[in-house]
Design an enzyme around this catalytic site. Structure first.
Site, short mmCIF file in Angstrom:
data_model
loop_
_atom_site.label_atom_id
_atom_site.label_comp_id
_atom_site.label_asym_id
_atom_site.label_seq_id
_atom_site.Cartn_x
_atom_site.Cartn_y
_atom_site.Cartn_z
N HIS A 1 -2.69 0.20 8.86
CA HIS A 1 -3.38 -0.60 7.83
C HIS A 1 -2.36 -1.02 6.78
O HIS A 1 -2.32 -0.50 5.66
CB HIS A 1 -4.52 0.23 7.23
CG HIS A 1 -5.28 -0.47 6.15
ND1 HIS A 1 -5.95 -1.66 6.35
CD2 HIS A 1 -5.48 -0.15 4.84
CE1 HIS A 1 -6.52 -2.03 5.22
NE2 HIS A 1 -6.24 -1.14 4.29
N ASP B 1 -10.14 -4.67 8.35
CA ASP B 1 -9.20 -5.68 8.84
C ASP B 1 -9.84 -6.54 9.93
O ASP B 1 -9.59 -7.75 10.01
CB ASP B 1 -7.92 -5.00 9.36
CG ASP B 1 -7.25 -4.15 8.28
OD1 ASP B 1 -7.41 -4.48 7.09
OD2 ASP B 1 -6.58 -3.15 8.64
N ARG C 1 0.84 -1.21 0.00
CA ARG C 1 0.00 0.00 0.00
C ARG C 1 0.87 1.25 0.00
O ARG C 1 0.51 2.27 -0.58
CB ARG C 1 -0.91 -0.01 1.24
CG ARG C 1 -1.92 -1.16 1.24
CD ARG C 1 -2.68 -1.19 2.54
NE ARG C 1 -3.71 -2.23 2.59
CZ ARG C 1 -3.52 -3.47 3.05
NH1 ARG C 1 -2.32 -3.84 3.45
NH2 ARG C 1 -4.51 -4.33 3.08
N1 LIG Z 1 -8.53 1.64 3.45
C1 LIG Z 1 -8.88 0.47 2.99
O1 LIG Z 1 -9.18 -0.45 3.75
C2 LIG Z 1 -8.94 0.24 1.50
C3 LIG Z 1 -9.52 -0.91 0.97
C4 LIG Z 1 -9.57 -1.08 -0.41
C5 LIG Z 1 -9.03 -0.10 -1.25
N2 LIG Z 1 -8.44 1.00 -0.70
C6 LIG Z 1 -7.88 2.08 -1.52
O2 LIG Z 1 -8.96 2.83 -2.08
C7 LIG Z 1 -8.52 3.45 -3.29
C8 LIG Z 1 -9.53 3.17 -4.40
O3 LIG Z 1 -9.52 1.81 -4.75
P1 LIG Z 1 -10.46 1.29 -5.95
O4 LIG Z 1 -10.26 -0.18 -6.00
O5 LIG Z 1 -11.81 1.86 -5.81
O6 LIG Z 1 -9.73 1.98 -7.21
P2 LIG Z 1 -10.39 2.30 -8.64
O7 LIG Z 1 -9.26 2.53 -9.57
O8 LIG Z 1 -11.41 1.30 -8.98
O9 LIG Z 1 -11.15 3.70 -8.38
C9 LIG Z 1 -10.49 4.89 -8.10
C10 LIG Z 1 -11.28 6.01 -8.73
O10 LIG Z 1 -10.71 7.27 -8.33
C11 LIG Z 1 -10.87 8.17 -9.43
N3 LIG Z 1 -9.98 9.32 -9.27
C12 LIG Z 1 -8.64 9.37 -9.44
N4 LIG Z 1 -8.20 10.63 -9.19
C13 LIG Z 1 -9.27 11.36 -8.83
C14 LIG Z 1 -9.47 12.71 -8.44
N5 LIG Z 1 -8.44 13.56 -8.36
N6 LIG Z 1 -10.71 13.13 -8.16
C15 LIG Z 1 -11.76 12.27 -8.23
N7 LIG Z 1 -11.65 10.98 -8.60
C16 LIG Z 1 -10.42 10.54 -8.89
C17 LIG Z 1 -10.57 7.31 -10.66
O11 LIG Z 1 -11.06 7.89 -11.85
C18 LIG Z 1 -11.26 6.00 -10.28
O12 LIG Z 1 -12.58 5.93 -10.79
C19 LIG Z 1 -7.11 2.90 -3.54
O13 LIG Z 1 -6.13 3.81 -3.09
C20 LIG Z 1 -7.08 1.62 -2.72
O14 LIG Z 1 -5.76 1.25 -2.37
C21 LIG Z 1 -8.40 1.19 0.65
#
Ligand SMILES: NC(=O)c1ccc[n+]([C@@H]2O[C@H](COP(=O)([O-])OP(=O)(O)OC[C@H]3O[C@@H](n4cnc5c(N)ncnc54)[C@H](O)[C@@H]3O)[C@@H](O)[C@H]2O)c1
Length: 308
Positions: A175, A148, A88
């Site tokens: 995390h 988690d 991450r």
């Molecule tokens: N905290 C957690 O437990 C957890 C769990 C799963 C995923 N995540 C994180 O969440 C994030 C999203 O994951 P995902 O699988 O949905 O990714 P994804 O690629 O499916 O979606 C991300 C979206 O963000 C948009 N985006 C990018 N820059 C942007 C901006 N400046 N303004 C608005 N929208 C913007 C993209 O166009 C895309 O649609 C990642 O960083 C991932 O690592 C965190």
């Protein structure tokens, strides 16, 4: 109750869907930078309304923050997810810029919002949002521990051969694959400590499987997971929106709690209408304390990469 979800990707859409299905919010706005993407996801989700029986109005917008105005709760899921083999922490280069811009843009239009940060590396992104917006610490919350802990309960139930509803357990700390601290000493099956049923070795395996829960799914899916992350966020949003005072492990800015300072990391908190209403300080075993300290050192190291 108006909720904004930034990022209409896998996690953002799943989160919006679970919020709508639970039917406690009047309005969900999904915002994405990709032209037409959030509009499409919102229309698709709205066409589930009569099928799934919800009245939440979902709209999608392309980068127009005026449409997010006066949101009560905002969720940041925008940014890149990891690919198989990545940590991450490797996402920081791209995601830090996104989270900084998105959090300040949201605040401009929703000065009273409670902000939930999901984008990774989540603890560092929560810390960045804290520094970039200057918002009070009770209104900036990182989502990691809720997910988690759900993964921990899944693995515990599997090892116990018990239904998940019989199992309780919590994961605190950072995390990340190495930073998570599954609290095996506090985990229970219907109020009985799980150590009564499982050997130390089996419990260690449960903890190890929990910590690589995200990486295991990323390897299978080719990208990171979305159903459980979306469900975890929606549970936190519901606790705030409905003022339930439920306890979730969340990343929050610490000032001495757990012996830690100037860091956002996962600890148990009470969630209610004011966001984080209380940080719950619980006794940890010596091993858990040492693990928490090492986890904090890892998060602080990643925070050092930020351009604040
Ligand atoms: N905290 C957690 O437990 C957890 C769990 C799963 C995923 N995540 C994180 O969440 C994030 C999203 O994951 P995902 O699988 O949905 O990714 P994804 O690629 O499916 O979606 C991300 C979206 O963000 C948009 N985006 C990018 N820059 C942007 C901006 N400046 N303004 C608005 N929208 C913007 C993209 O166009 C895309 O649609 C990642 O960083 C991932 O690592 C965190």
């Amino acid at each position: 109750m108006k909720v904004t979800v930034v990022g209409a990707g896998a996690v953002g859409a799943s989160c919006a869907e679970y919020i709508a299905i639970k039917n406690f919010a009047s309005e969900v706005v999904i915002l994405d930078i990709k032209e037409g993407f959030a509009e499409g996801k919102a229309m698709d989700l709205m066409q589930c309304a009569s099928l799934n029986g919800f009245d939440t109005k979902i709209t999608g917008v392309t980068n127009d923050y005026s449409q997010t105005a006066n949101s009560d709760i905002c969720v940041i899921t925008s940014g890149i997810p990891r690919k198989p083999g990545m940590t991450r922490e490797e996402l920081i280069g791209i995601n830090a810029g996104i989270v900084k811009n998105v959090s300040t843009s949201l605040l401009e239009h929703s000065p009273n919002m409670i902000l939930i940060v999901v984008s990774n590396p989540m603890d560092t992104m929560t810390y960045l949002a804290h520094k970039a917006t200057g918002m009070p610490k009770n209104r900036i919350i990182g989502m990691g521990g809720a997910l988690d802990s759900a993964r921990f309960k899944y693995r515990l139930a599997e090892a116990l051969g018990a239904p998940i509803s019989d199992v309780d357990g919590m994961v605190v700390g950072g995390h990340s694959d190495v930073g998570m601290v599954p609290l095996t000493s506090h985990a229970t099956r219907n109020s009985i400590k799980v150590s009564e049923f499982l050997s130390e070795e089996r419990l260690e395996q449960v903890a190890a499987d929990t910590k690589v829960g995200g990486a295991t799914l990323t390897k299978l899916l080719g990208t990171s997971a979305w159903y459980a992350p979306g469900a975890a966020v929606s549970g936190m949003v519901q606790a705030i929106a409905c003022d339930t005072k439920k306890i979730f492990p969340c990343s929050t800015f610490l000032e001495g709690e757990y012996g830690l300072n100037d860091i956002c990391i996962g600890v148990p908190v009470v969630l209610g209408k004011n966001g984080i209403e209380k940080i719950v300080d619980i006794p940890l075993s010596d091993a858990e304390k040492a693990h928490m300290q090492a986890s904090a050192e890892g998060v602080t190291k990643t925070n050092g990469l930020l351009d604040l």
